[in-house]
Design a protein around this motif. Structure first.
Motif, PDB file in Angstrom:
ATOM      1  N   UNK A   1       0.843  -1.213   0.000  1.00 31.82           N
ATOM      2  CA  UNK A   1       0.000   0.000   0.000  1.00 31.82           C
ATOM      3  C   UNK A   1       0.872   1.253   0.000  1.00 31.82           C
ATOM      4  N   UNK A   2       1.927   1.233   0.818  1.00 33.94           N
ATOM      5  CA  UNK A   2       2.840   2.378   0.883  1.00 33.94           C
ATOM      6  C   UNK A   2       3.499   2.618  -0.472  1.00 33.94           C
ATOM      7  N   UNK A   3       3.899   1.541  -1.152  1.00 32.10           N
ATOM      8  CA  UNK A   3       4.534   1.661  -2.468  1.00 32.10           C
ATOM      9  C   UNK A   3       3.580   2.332  -3.453  1.00 32.10           C
ATOM     10  N   UNK A   4       2.321   1.860  -3.481  1.00 31.13           N
ATOM     11  CA  UNK A   4       1.338   2.439  -4.411  1.00 31.13           C
ATOM     12  C   UNK A   4       1.000   3.881  -4.038  1.00 31.13           C
ATOM     13  N   UNK A   5       0.879   4.161  -2.742  1.00 28.20           N
ATOM     14  CA  UNK A   5       0.579   5.536  -2.305  1.00 28.20           C
ATOM     15  C   UNK A   5       1.690   6.495  -2.728  1.00 28.20           C
ATOM     16  N   UNK A   6       2.944   6.082  -2.552  1.00 24.28           N
ATOM     17  CA  UNK A   6       4.074   6.928  -2.948  1.00 24.28           C
ATOM     18  C   UNK A   6       4.138   7.092  -4.473  1.00 24.28           C
ATOM     19  N   UNK A   7       3.792   6.026  -5.198  1.00 18.89           N
ATOM     20  CA  UNK A   7       3.781   6.111  -6.671  1.00 18.89           C
ATOM     21  C   UNK A   7       2.749   7.145  -7.129  1.00 18.89           C
ATOM     22  N   UNK A   8       1.599   7.156  -6.442  1.00 23.20           N
ATOM     23  CA  UNK A   8       0.551   8.140  -6.781  1.00 23.20           C
ATOM     24  C   UNK A   8       1.026   9.570  -6.503  1.00 23.20           C
ATOM     25  N   UNK A   9       2.000   9.696  -5.562  1.00 23.03           N
ATOM     26  CA  UNK A   9       2.557  11.028  -5.237  1.00 23.03           C
ATOM     27  C   UNK A   9       3.791  11.345  -6.072  1.00 23.03           C
TER      28      UNK A   9
ATOM     29  N   UNK B   1       6.574   9.615  -6.524  1.00 21.79           N
ATOM     30  CA  UNK B   1       7.884   9.136  -6.085  1.00 21.79           C
ATOM     31  C   UNK B   1       8.468   8.287  -7.211  1.00 21.79           C
ATOM     32  N   UNK B   2       9.615   8.649  -7.722  1.00 20.30           N
ATOM     33  CA  UNK B   2      10.150   8.052  -8.946  1.00 20.30           C
ATOM     34  C   UNK B   2      10.438   6.555  -8.799  1.00 20.30           C
ATOM     35  N   UNK B   3      11.011   6.165  -7.656  1.00 18.95           N
ATOM     36  CA  UNK B   3      11.300   4.737  -7.446  1.00 18.95           C
ATOM     37  C   UNK B   3      10.003   3.949  -7.299  1.00 18.95           C
ATOM     38  N   UNK B   4       9.070   4.469  -6.517  1.00 21.15           N
ATOM     39  CA  UNK B   4       7.783   3.779  -6.329  1.00 21.15           C
ATOM     40  C   UNK B   4       7.064   3.603  -7.666  1.00 21.15           C
ATOM     41  N   UNK B   5       7.139   4.629  -8.521  1.00 19.57           N
ATOM     42  CA  UNK B   5       6.501   4.532  -9.847  1.00 19.57           C
ATOM     43  C   UNK B   5       7.139   3.416 -10.672  1.00 19.57           C
ATOM     44  N   UNK B   6       8.438   3.275 -10.568  1.00 17.86           N
ATOM     45  CA  UNK B   6       9.135   2.206 -11.318  1.00 17.86           C
ATOM     46  C   UNK B   6       8.766   0.825 -10.789  1.00 17.86           C
ATOM     47  N   UNK B   7       8.625   0.728  -9.473  1.00 15.94           N
ATOM     48  CA  UNK B   7       8.228  -0.553  -8.856  1.00 15.94           C
ATOM     49  C   UNK B   7       6.827  -0.939  -9.339  1.00 15.94           C
ATOM     50  N   UNK B   8       5.900   0.012  -9.273  1.00 16.29           N
ATOM     51  CA  UNK B   8       4.523  -0.248  -9.708  1.00 16.29           C
ATOM     52  C   UNK B   8       4.492  -0.620 -11.190  1.00 16.29           C
ATOM     53  N   UNK B   9       5.295   0.068 -11.981  1.00 13.46           N
ATOM     54  CA  UNK B   9       5.345  -0.238 -13.414  1.00 13.46           C
ATOM     55  C   UNK B   9       5.805  -1.688 -13.638  1.00 13.46           C
ATOM     56  N   UNK B  10       6.805  -2.125 -12.887  1.00  8.85           N
ATOM     57  CA  UNK B  10       7.316  -3.493 -13.012  1.00  8.85           C
ATOM     58  C   UNK B  10       6.233  -4.515 -12.633  1.00  8.85           C
ATOM     59  N   UNK B  11       5.545  -4.250 -11.522  1.00  9.54           N
ATOM     60  CA  UNK B  11       4.487  -5.146 -11.044  1.00  9.54           C
ATOM     61  C   UNK B  11       3.351  -5.209 -12.071  1.00  9.54           C
ATOM     62  N   UNK B  12       2.958  -4.053 -12.603  1.00 10.86           N
ATOM     63  CA  UNK B  12       1.857  -4.004 -13.581  1.00 10.86           C
ATOM     64  C   UNK B  12       2.242  -4.682 -14.893  1.00 10.86           C
ATOM     65  N   UNK B  13       3.523  -4.608 -15.238  1.00  9.70           N
ATOM     66  CA  UNK B  13       4.011  -5.326 -16.425  1.00  9.70           C
ATOM     67  C   UNK B  13       3.754  -6.829 -16.273  1.00  9.70           C
ATOM     68  N   UNK B  14       4.106  -7.388 -15.112  1.00  9.34           N
ATOM     69  CA  UNK B  14       3.913  -8.828 -14.904  1.00  9.34           C
ATOM     70  C   UNK B  14       2.426  -9.194 -14.882  1.00  9.34           C
TER      71      UNK B  14
END
Length: 319
Positions: free
Chosen positions: A222-230, A232-245
């Motif tokens: 949840x924290x990763x996704x919340x930071x991505x929505x704000x 946060x460049x690293x969080x956005x990359x993590x979410x992008x990787x997860x969504x790719x899979x």
């Protein structure tokens, strides 16, 4: 008088119950704690006692019910009505669930795997819109799923619908199943954190997520996704990787099943359209053209009720 259904959603910490109409509308709901002590020997008696207690409470008789349906962890033999290997329930040996519950309640009983019944629930009364072909992916501590083709749940030889173990990264993370690179190791709540830890090691920019990880703080999906929505460049990359899979797996499932809907549920899906839109982009990139234009990705709608609703639908076979 119209006969009712009972749905039971058996989990490692809570057992949820519902009385529903034959059309799947919930009329009463309650829950009890799951007592896993003494090798789970209290679970079935507790279920019987709770059902009987509530029938007395509501002044109802067994004859007023079409049947009871239950979703359970573990390996299910649907014909025999048994469960084995539900380790979070402490069920290490074969449990004669159907025989015991039918004897204890005098109501017909059917059961299936918990991820399968959640799929049935979403298909019947949720995002699946009662379509004949629906794939369901649930993102929780692990990744589960259920596949419905031509209106019927697919079981294969027993393990059909184990979408969490589709291989999305050959040679990737070690999974609890013993293989490497399963979807579950990347897209579950624990998988998202694992991806974040790995990507943080190679990341040198400014990021709140990286600071939290470098400081040894506990992080959550949840924290990763919340930071991505704000942003946060690293969080956005993590979410992008997860969504790719997730998009890749959804495209692969759809190539086999060609469902009307791929429904994504579970705790991680609480990220909502932010998750769905990115998964959809990768789905469209990898899906077969006909499928890309006809299969729709949707978020689950029933939340915690999917299990009891889907479980109750199992009892419709007794109509």
């Amino acid at each position: 008088m119209d006969k009712k259904l009972i749905g039971v959603d058996l989990g490692g910490t809570t057992i949820k119950f519902a009385i529903l109409t034959a059309d799947g509308e919930i009329q009463q709901k309650w829950s009890i704690e799951t007592n896993v002590l003494d090798e789970g020997s209290h679970i079935v008696p507790d279920i019987i006692e709770s059902i009987n207690h509530h029938l007395n409470l509501y002044e109802m008789e067994p004859e007023q019910f079409i049947g009871i349906g239950m979703g359970t962890p573990g390996t299910v033999d649907r014909a025999a009505g048994t469960v084995v290997g539900a380790y979070n329930l402490n069920w290490k040996t074969v449990q004669n669930v159907k025989e015991e519950i039918e004897a204890g309640t005098r109501i017909k009983f059917a059961l299936d795997n918990d991820a399968n019944v959640a799929a049935l629930g979403e298909r019947w009364k949720g995002a699946g819109e009662n379509a004949d072909n629906v794939a369901f992916i649930t993102l929780g501590t692990g990744v589960g799923g259920g596949l419905i083709a031509d209106g019927k749940l697919l079981h294969g030889l027993g393990a059909a619908g184990e979408v969490g173990h589709i291989n999305v990264e050959p040679g990737g993370y070690l999974c609890t199943c013993g293989n490497h690179g399963c979807l579950e190791t990347y897209a579950s709540a624990t998988g998202v954190v694992r991806v974040a830890r790995d990507m943080a090691e190679e990341f040198a920019g400014d990021s709140e997520l990286k600071r939290a990880l470098d400081n040894g703080e506990e992080i959550s999906s949840k924290m990763v996704f919340d930071l991505a929505k704000q942003d946060d460049i690293l969080a956005k990359r993590v979410v992008d990787r997860v969504c790719y899979y997730l998009g890749l797996a959804s495209a692969n499932i759809s190539s086999i099943l060609h469902p009307e809907y791929v429904v994504i549920g579970g705790g991680v899906s609480a990220a909502g359209d932010f998750l769905l839109n990115q998964v959809e982009n990768y789905f469209k990139e990898y899906a077969f053209p006909t499928i890309r234009n006809t299969t729709k990705l949707k978020l689950a709608q029933l939340g915690n009720s999917a299990g009891v609703i889907g479980a109750a639908s199992l009892a419709l076979e007794f109509k």
